[in-house]
Motif scaffolding. Structure first.
Motif, PDB file in Angstrom:
ATOM      1  N   THR A 172       0.779  -2.249  -4.233  1.00  0.00           N
ATOM      2  CA  THR A 172       1.230  -3.412  -3.464  1.00  0.00           C
ATOM      3  C   THR A 172       1.831  -4.440  -4.409  1.00  0.00           C
ATOM      4  O   THR A 172       1.118  -5.052  -5.217  1.00  0.00           O
ATOM      5  CB  THR A 172       0.061  -4.047  -2.681  1.00  0.00           C
ATOM      6  OG1 THR A 172      -0.475  -3.088  -1.766  1.00  0.00           O
ATOM      7  CG2 THR A 172       0.536  -5.264  -1.895  1.00  0.00           C
ATOM      8  N   PRO A 205      -1.978   4.020  -3.955  1.00  0.00           N
ATOM      9  CA  PRO A 205      -1.212   2.938  -3.327  1.00  0.00           C
ATOM     10  C   PRO A 205      -0.851   1.822  -4.305  1.00  0.00           C
ATOM     11  O   PRO A 205      -1.596   1.534  -5.242  1.00  0.00           O
ATOM     12  CB  PRO A 205      -2.168   2.428  -2.252  1.00  0.00           C
ATOM     13  CG  PRO A 205      -3.534   2.682  -2.823  1.00  0.00           C
ATOM     14  CD  PRO A 205      -3.419   3.942  -3.642  1.00  0.00           C
ATOM     15  N   GLU A 233       0.837  -1.203   0.000  1.00  0.00           N
ATOM     16  CA  GLU A 233       0.000   0.000   0.000  1.00  0.00           C
ATOM     17  C   GLU A 233       0.876   1.259   0.000  1.00  0.00           C
ATOM     18  O   GLU A 233       0.565   2.282   0.608  1.00  0.00           O
ATOM     19  CB  GLU A 233      -0.934   0.008   1.211  1.00  0.00           C
ATOM     20  CG  GLU A 233      -1.945  -1.129   1.244  1.00  0.00           C
ATOM     21  CD  GLU A 233      -2.964  -1.018   0.108  1.00  0.00           C
ATOM     22  OE1 GLU A 233      -3.558   0.060  -0.048  1.00  0.00           O
ATOM     23  OE2 GLU A 233      -3.139  -2.012  -0.617  1.00  0.00           O
TER      24      GLU A 233
END
Length: 327
Positions: free
Chosen positions: A294, A292, A263
């Motif tokens: 990931t 974000p 994130e």
């Protein structure tokens, strides 16, 4: 013979000290001294012991030179050192050498001298164009990023384990609750007793990221306590300690070529990419900065990373002049 005394005979050093060496022997000793700083340090300590022995020898007028010389030979043979055959022209320095054996504790005093000198000397570690791994006297392991340095005094014999850092380093501190490990970086102090964390000072700010344990970070009278997954950012010219939760482990790249995004805001990733690949990536659309991401990048090229960013956020990437524009 000490391990520092590499490829050098103590007998020859004695002859050199008292002026009994010929031209070739002089050259051999002087070249040895220039070859390594450790050699010079050994010689300085050897000379100190020698001068101390002269004072005691001057007070002792009943030296049994022959017996003393035999003991000197036996002592050197026990250490697997080549013994020079005594010559009549060398009686003066042999007489002085024999007197050393009359001092039962002189060897120990010499050892203590070297130990104390090492304990009080300034040790400096510097990583120039690549990262550097090292182990400190207490067992703490350190990875220095390139263009970074670490300095400390001797072997941490005091009540704390103080070091001074310039640049960036990852520490895995050997636990010792009775002796805190203290890092000074500019006007910021980091104190731990046993943990792993990253410290970085660059572009006008200091950042501390904690992987394990508890880390205390202070500046002037302000202090914060960090645990696993937390970090603090401190601007050089400001007093505030800005504590937050780490979004990934971008700082790990110089250690293992891995960028872990959890994130992670795109702006943070871009800042890391600019430093790692020495480029100038600019986010033209402000709304993208906090987006974000990931994923994990493992030793990938810049183009591969940019391709993932482009596909993830459905954005355009333009190379213009010396910049890479994200919009």
């Amino acid at each position: 013979m000490s391990q520092n005394n590499m490829n050098m005979n103590d007998d020859l050093l004695v002859k050199y000290l008292v002026g009994e060496t010929d031209a070739d022997e002089n050259a051999a000793v002087e070249n040895w001294l220039k070859a390594d700083e450790k050699n010079q340090n050994y010689y300085n300590g050897f000379k100190k012991i020698w001068e101390d022995s002269l004072l005691i020898a001057a007070e002792n007028k009943t030296v049994d030179e022959n017996a003393a010389w035999k003991r000197l030979q036996n002592r050197i043979h026990e250490k697997d050192v080549r013994v020079l055959t005594p010559k009549k022209s060398s009686r003066n320095w042999l007489r002085i050498a024999a007197s050393i054996l009359l001092i039962g504790t002189l060897g120990w005093l010499g050892y203590s001298y070297f130990e104390n000198k090492t304990a009080n000397s300034l040790i400096q570690i510097y990583a120039s164009n690549t990262t550097l791994n090292d182990t400190l006297p207490d067992g703490t392991t350190v990875t220095l990023n390139k263009n970074s340095s670490l300095s400390y005094i001797g072997s941490f014999k005091g009540r704390t384990r103080p070091v001074t850092l310039k640049g960036e380093a990852f520490f895995n501190v050997s636990p010792d609750k009775t002796k805190p490990f203290i890092i000074t970086i500019n006007d910021v102090t980091v104190q731990v007793v046993g943990t792993s964390f990253n410290v970085k000072n660059k572009n006008g700010k200091t950042t501390v990221d904690v992987e394990t344990g508890i880390v205390k970070v202070s500046k002037n009278k302000d202090q914060v306590e960090l645990r696993h997954g937390e970090k603090v950012i401190i601007a050089d010219q400001k007093p505030e300690l800005l504590k937050s939760t780490s979004k990934g482990r971008l700082y790990n790249y110089y250690r293992n070529k891995e960028l872990v995004c959890d994130e992670t805001p795109l702006q943070e990733l871009v800042e890391a990419l600019n430093e790692i690949y020495n480029v100038d990536i600019v986010i033209k659309n402000p709304s993208l900065k906090e987006k974000p991401l990931t994923t994990v990048f493992k030793d990938q090229s810049l183009d591969q990373v940019l391709e993932v960013i482009q596909e993830t956020f459905r954005i355009e990437i333009e190379h213009k002049n010396n910049q890479i524009l994200l919009e």
